[in-house]
Design an enzyme around this catalytic site. Structure first.
Site, PDB file in Angstrom:
ATOM      1  CE1 TYR A 158     -16.536   8.626 -17.701  1.00  0.00           C
ATOM      2  CE2 TYR A 158     -16.193   8.823 -15.341  1.00  0.00           C
ATOM      3  CZ  TYR A 158     -16.450   8.051 -16.447  1.00  0.00           C
ATOM      4  OH  TYR A 158     -16.617   6.707 -16.304  1.00  0.00           O
ATOM      5  NE  ARG A 216      -2.936   0.487   3.291  1.00  0.00           N
ATOM      6  CZ  ARG A 216      -2.290   0.881   4.391  1.00  0.00           C
ATOM      7  NH1 ARG A 216      -1.696   2.051   4.420  1.00  0.00           N
ATOM      8  NH2 ARG A 216      -2.243   0.110   5.457  1.00  0.00           N
ATOM      9  CE  LYS A 229     -12.179   5.392 -19.422  1.00  0.00           C
ATOM     10  NZ  LYS A 229     -12.587   6.660 -18.846  1.00  0.00           N
ATOM     11  CG  ASP A 258     -10.006  13.868 -16.381  1.00  0.00           C
ATOM     12  OD1 ASP A 258      -9.279  13.250 -17.176  1.00  0.00           O
ATOM     13  OD2 ASP A 258     -10.972  13.342 -15.798  1.00  0.00           O
TER      14      ASP A 258
HETATM   15  C1  PLP Z   1     -13.215   7.159 -17.708  1.00  0.00           C
HETATM   16  C2  PLP Z   1     -12.944   8.531 -17.215  1.00  0.00           C
HETATM   17  C3  PLP Z   1     -12.795   8.782 -15.848  1.00  0.00           C
HETATM   18  C4  PLP Z   1     -12.984   7.695 -14.803  1.00  0.00           C
HETATM   19  O1  PLP Z   1     -12.024   6.694 -14.919  1.00  0.00           O
HETATM   20  P1  PLP Z   1     -12.227   5.173 -14.431  1.00  0.00           P
HETATM   21  O2  PLP Z   1     -10.923   4.551 -14.727  1.00  0.00           O
HETATM   22  O3  PLP Z   1     -13.364   4.622 -15.239  1.00  0.00           O
HETATM   23  O4  PLP Z   1     -12.568   5.221 -12.986  1.00  0.00           O
HETATM   24  C5  PLP Z   1     -12.500  10.070 -15.452  1.00  0.00           C
HETATM   25  N1  PLP Z   1     -12.358  11.071 -16.358  1.00  0.00           N
HETATM   26  C6  PLP Z   1     -12.506  10.858 -17.675  1.00  0.00           C
HETATM   27  C7  PLP Z   1     -12.342  11.994 -18.623  1.00  0.00           C
HETATM   28  C8  PLP Z   1     -12.807   9.584 -18.151  1.00  0.00           C
HETATM   29  O5  PLP Z   1     -12.963   9.386 -19.460  1.00  0.00           O
END
Ligand code: PLP
Length: 378
Positions: free
Chosen positions: A98, A46, A195, A170
């Site tokens: 998102y 952790r 992603k 983000d």
């Molecule tokens: C998918 C996504 C998230 C969340 O990510 P997870 O890995 O699904 O928890 C946050 N911000 C954006 C822009 C995303 O496309």
């Protein structure tokens, strides 16, 4: 080193035990001490793990910052960052973020007495109205999901800095290859590594990056205290995905442009949302702040719900699924899928109508992708 060389080598060195060229998966919860009070660098997963550290060093090199922490998901990254703020504080967030971010930030607003203002960050002059002595941060997501609206990162971070607010970006939609928020003044960057960074739809992961000793320490502390850290095997998968980030992003982008141009010329399509099209209202900003336009394309159909459903069911290569950034092409309906967790008022205020369809354009042969959309729209 150049970015592309860093994707292969940063953070990674041949393993000390046997010279394995690939980073070993240290699937161990605990590490044996050399002596009382003396570790070999790690004591408990952790708090730190060698496989995770390799990924973190790679991510920090790619984003050009001093600290990266790998966490379980993109949402874990966002939830962890929110713990920087105390009850009574206020945050300004882009209004077409998102869906999961909107849900989490609104929940925080309720449970932790943090007020979140969802506003249109494209209108810089309009931000001042929402800033007061309780404001702590501005949360930027660009390009936005699913409408591919852009926020001028340099302008918003300058606005934030002048008022002592943190800027958080983000950067999931473009990856550090196509956009570098720290160079544009960001204090914190978050990613869903699920992603493009991983890119193979086989892991969920997230990352938090920062470039200031004080924030670096706070974020590392929070990840250890909250236990939001990523698992070794997941880190290894993301690390492997990153090695092909540059060639993948080039293919995603080439295909997305071809698909966007095809849709733009189609009679049943009323609007195409893609920053690479000259008709995109912020095309010039995209050219200035991004290295490329990315692999996400959204469009709006003529006709009603029945037509939208017909297209969603009609594609053969584009699979009906949420998420994005993998090598395979996906199609989805924000109103009932990715953005269903947003209230319909919030969705409509942000311009996400029920006729919007979102594509994550993969790296298949673009001729096949266009043929698939052509037959689905016919
Ligand atoms: C998918 C996504 C998230 C969340 O990510 P997870 O890995 O699904 O928890 C946050 N911000 C954006 C822009 C995303 O496309």
């Amino acid at each position: 080193m150049s970015f592309q060389t860093d994707t292969i080598h940063a953070g990674v060195a041949p393993d000390k035990a046997y010279g394995a060229i690939m980073t070993p998966i240290y699937q161990s919860s605990t590490f044996v001490f050399e002596d009382i009070g003396k570790t070999r660098g790690f004591d408990y997963t952790r708090s730190g793990n060698p496989t995770r550290k390799a990924l973190e060093d790679s991510l920090a090199a790619l984003e050009g910052c001093s600290c990266a922490v790998a966490v379980t998901t993109g949402m874990a990254a966002i939830a962890t960052v929110m713990h920087l703020f105390q009850s009574g504080g206020e945050i300004i967030c882009t209004d077409d973020c998102y869906g999961g971010t909107a849900r989490l930030l609104s929940t925080f607003a309720e449970h932790f007495n943090i007020r979140v203002h969802f506003i249109n960050l494209r209108n810089i002059e309009g931000i001042s109205e929402y800033v007061n002595e309780k404001t702590r941060a501005i949360w930027i997501e660009t390009p936005s999901n699913p409408l591919l609206n852009l926020v001028d990162i340099a302008a918003v971070t300058a606005f934030a800095k002048a008022r002592g607010l943190l800027s958080i970006v983000d950067n999931t939609f473009l990856s550090p290859y196509l956009q570098q928020p720290f160079k544009l003044g960001a204090d914190i960057v978050v990613h869903s590594t699920t992603k493009y960074l991983n890119g193979h739809s086989d892991v969920v992961g997230g990352a938090i990056l920062s470039n200031h000793p004080d924030l670096d320490e706070k974020l590392k502390f929070l990840v250890n205290a909250l236990g939001t850290c990523a698992q070794p095997f997941d880190c290894w998968l993301v690390l492997r995905g990153i090695k092909t980030l540059v060639p993948r992003m080039k293919e995603h982008e080439r295909n997305a442009r071809i698909v966007a141009e095809f849709l733009d010329s189609h009679a049943k399509v009323t609007r195409v949302f893609y920053p690479g099209l000259e008709s995109h209202p912020q095309h010039e900003l995209a050219r200035r702040q991004q290295r490329g336009f990315g692999g996400m394309v959204s469009f709006e159909l003529t006709g009603g719900q029945a037509e939208v459903e017909r297209v969603l069911r009609g594609t053969r290569i584009f699979a009906l699924a949420e998420s994005l950034g993998g090598v395979e092409s996906l199609i989805e309906h924000p109103a009932t899928m990715s953005h269903a967790s947003m209230s319909s008022e919030h969705r409509l205020a942000a311009g996400i109508t029920d006729s919007v369809i979102r594509l994550s354009v993969g790296i298949e042969d673009p001729d096949d992708l266009v043929a698939d959309l052509r037959q689905a729209l016919a």
